[in-house]
Design a protein around this motif. Structure first.
Motif, mmCIF file in Angstrom:
data_model
loop_
_atom_site.group_PDB
_atom_site.id
_atom_site.type_symbol
_atom_site.label_atom_id
_atom_site.label_comp_id
_atom_site.label_asym_id
_atom_site.label_seq_id
_atom_site.Cartn_x
_atom_site.Cartn_y
_atom_site.Cartn_z
ATOM 1 N N PHE A 11 0.907 -1.262 0.073
ATOM 2 C CA PHE A 11 -0.034 0.009 0.008
ATOM 3 C C PHE A 11 0.956 1.196 0.076
ATOM 4 O O PHE A 11 0.581 2.145 -0.685
ATOM 5 N N ILE A 12 2.076 1.223 0.879
ATOM 6 C CA ILE A 12 2.929 2.402 0.802
ATOM 7 C C ILE A 12 3.475 2.539 -0.649
ATOM 8 O O ILE A 12 3.435 3.816 -1.133
ATOM 9 N N TRP A 13 4.127 1.494 -1.095
ATOM 10 C CA TRP A 13 4.565 1.725 -2.461
ATOM 11 C C TRP A 13 3.476 2.074 -3.545
ATOM 12 O O TRP A 13 4.058 2.656 -4.431
ATOM 13 N N ILE A 14 2.249 1.697 -3.524
ATOM 14 C CA ILE A 14 1.289 2.174 -4.239
ATOM 15 C C ILE A 14 1.100 3.541 -4.209
ATOM 16 O O ILE A 14 0.991 4.309 -5.034
ATOM 17 N N LEU A 15 1.114 4.139 -2.799
ATOM 18 C CA LEU A 15 1.097 5.520 -2.647
ATOM 19 C C LEU A 15 2.375 6.329 -3.523
ATOM 20 O O LEU A 15 1.898 7.204 -3.967
ATOM 21 N N VAL A 16 3.410 5.790 -3.014
ATOM 22 C CA VAL A 16 4.314 6.580 -3.892
ATOM 23 C C VAL A 16 4.378 6.410 -5.323
ATOM 24 O O VAL A 16 4.529 7.500 -5.885
ATOM 25 N N SER A 17 3.954 5.139 -6.034
ATOM 26 C CA SER A 17 3.639 5.443 -7.381
ATOM 27 C C SER A 17 2.536 6.218 -7.993
ATOM 28 O O SER A 17 2.859 6.915 -8.887
ATOM 29 N N ALA A 61 1.970 1.028 -10.397
ATOM 30 C CA ALA A 61 1.889 0.296 -9.305
ATOM 31 C C ALA A 61 1.646 -1.444 -9.664
ATOM 32 O O ALA A 61 2.451 -2.207 -9.182
ATOM 33 N N VAL A 62 0.961 -1.645 -10.669
ATOM 34 C CA VAL A 62 0.816 -3.024 -11.082
ATOM 35 C C VAL A 62 2.061 -3.489 -11.666
ATOM 36 O O VAL A 62 2.518 -4.665 -11.375
ATOM 37 N N ILE A 63 3.063 -2.677 -12.437
ATOM 38 C CA ILE A 63 4.020 -3.125 -12.895
ATOM 39 C C ILE A 63 5.047 -3.228 -11.748
ATOM 40 O O ILE A 63 5.854 -4.354 -11.853
ATOM 41 N N PHE A 64 5.077 -2.364 -10.857
ATOM 42 C CA PHE A 64 5.951 -2.534 -9.818
ATOM 43 C C PHE A 64 5.833 -3.683 -9.167
ATOM 44 O O PHE A 64 6.804 -4.423 -8.453
ATOM 45 N N ILE A 65 4.556 -4.027 -8.716
ATOM 46 C CA ILE A 65 4.118 -5.340 -7.863
ATOM 47 C C ILE A 65 4.616 -6.363 -8.755
ATOM 48 O O ILE A 65 4.796 -7.504 -7.852
ATOM 49 N N LEU A 66 4.197 -6.601 -9.964
ATOM 50 C CA LEU A 66 4.664 -7.660 -10.660
ATOM 51 C C LEU A 66 6.237 -7.921 -10.458
ATOM 52 O O LEU A 66 6.687 -8.895 -10.114
ATOM 53 N N ILE A 67 6.913 -6.698 -10.986
ATOM 54 C CA ILE A 67 8.284 -6.854 -10.754
ATOM 55 C C ILE A 67 8.832 -7.288 -9.450
ATOM 56 O O ILE A 67 9.800 -8.175 -9.286
ATOM 57 N N ASP A 68 8.085 -6.834 -8.248
ATOM 58 C CA ASP A 68 8.548 -7.012 -6.916
ATOM 59 C C ASP A 68 8.395 -8.510 -6.606
ATOM 60 O O ASP A 68 9.051 -9.177 -5.816
ATOM 61 N N VAL A 69 7.194 -8.973 -6.819
ATOM 62 C CA VAL A 69 6.736 -10.317 -6.411
ATOM 63 C C VAL A 69 7.514 -11.317 -7.190
ATOM 64 O O VAL A 69 8.006 -12.240 -6.497
ATOM 65 N N PHE A 70 7.849 -10.989 -8.592
ATOM 66 C CA PHE A 70 8.665 -12.124 -9.310
ATOM 67 C C PHE A 70 10.063 -11.930 -9.346
ATOM 68 O O PHE A 70 10.900 -13.019 -9.663
ATOM 69 N N TYR A 71 10.744 -10.859 -9.003
ATOM 70 C CA TYR A 71 12.025 -10.507 -8.970
ATOM 71 C C TYR A 71 12.675 -9.978 -7.893
ATOM 72 O O TYR A 71 13.679 -10.517 -7.291
ATOM 73 N N LEU A 72 12.227 -8.687 -7.509
ATOM 74 C CA LEU A 72 12.886 -8.191 -6.307
ATOM 75 C C LEU A 72 12.974 -8.813 -5.128
ATOM 76 O O LEU A 72 13.734 -8.603 -4.380
ATOM 77 N N LYS A 73 11.875 -9.365 -4.754
ATOM 78 C CA LYS A 73 11.671 -10.062 -3.398
ATOM 79 C C LYS A 73 12.869 -10.973 -2.992
ATOM 80 O O LYS A 73 13.366 -11.143 -2.063
#
Length: 111
Positions: A11-17, A61-73
Motif C-alpha cells: 500500500f505504501i509503495w502504491i501511494l508512492v507510485s 503500481a501494477v508493473i512494480f508489484i509484478l516486478i517485486d513479487v517475481f524478481y525483487l523479493k
C-alpha cells in the motif's frame, strides 16, 4: 500478521507510485492557467490531474508489484538497500512509462 504487514508494505509503495504519476501528469499539463477567463474552469484542471494521475499511477503500481513479487523479493531478501532499490525501480518504471507516452503521443501520433 505477515500478510497484513505485506499488504501495508505494498500500500505504501502504491501511494508512492501515485505520487510519481501525479507529478508526471503535472509536468505534462503544465501550470494551472491563471487568466480570469479560465478561473471558473480550475476544477477541470484538478479533475484531469487526478484522473490521469490515478490511471498512470495504477499502471506504475501494477508493473512494480509484478516486478517485486517475481524478481525483487528474491534479490533484496537480506539487503540493507532494499527500500532505495525499490524506490529506484518505481522511478525507472515512471520514466519508461513517460517515455513510452511521449513516443506514442508526439512521434507516432497514436494518442
Amino acid at each position: 500478521m505477515s500478510i497484513l504487514k505485506q499488504l501495508l508494505h505494498y500500500f505504501i509503495w502504491i501511494l508512492v507510485s501515485f505520487l510519481f504519476a501525479v507529478g508526471y501528469t503535472r509536468i505534462i499539463l503544465g501550470p494551472k492557467p491563471s487568466t480570469d477567463f479560465i478561473k471558473p474552469f480550475d476544477w477541470l484542471y484538478i479533475l484531469v490531474l487526478q484522473h490521469l494521475g490515478l490511471v498512470i499511477g495504477s499502471m506504475i503500481a501494477v508493473i512494480f508489484i509484478l516486478i517485486d513479487v517475481f524478481y525483487l523479493k528474491e534479490k533484496l531478501k537480506n539487503n540493507s538497500n532494499a527500500i532505495p532499490n525499490r524506490f529506484l525501480v518505481i522511478l525507472i518504471i515512471t520514466f519508461i512509462l513517460g517515455i513510452t507516452h511521449y513516443v506514442c503521443e508526439k512521434i507516432i501520433d497514436i494518442i
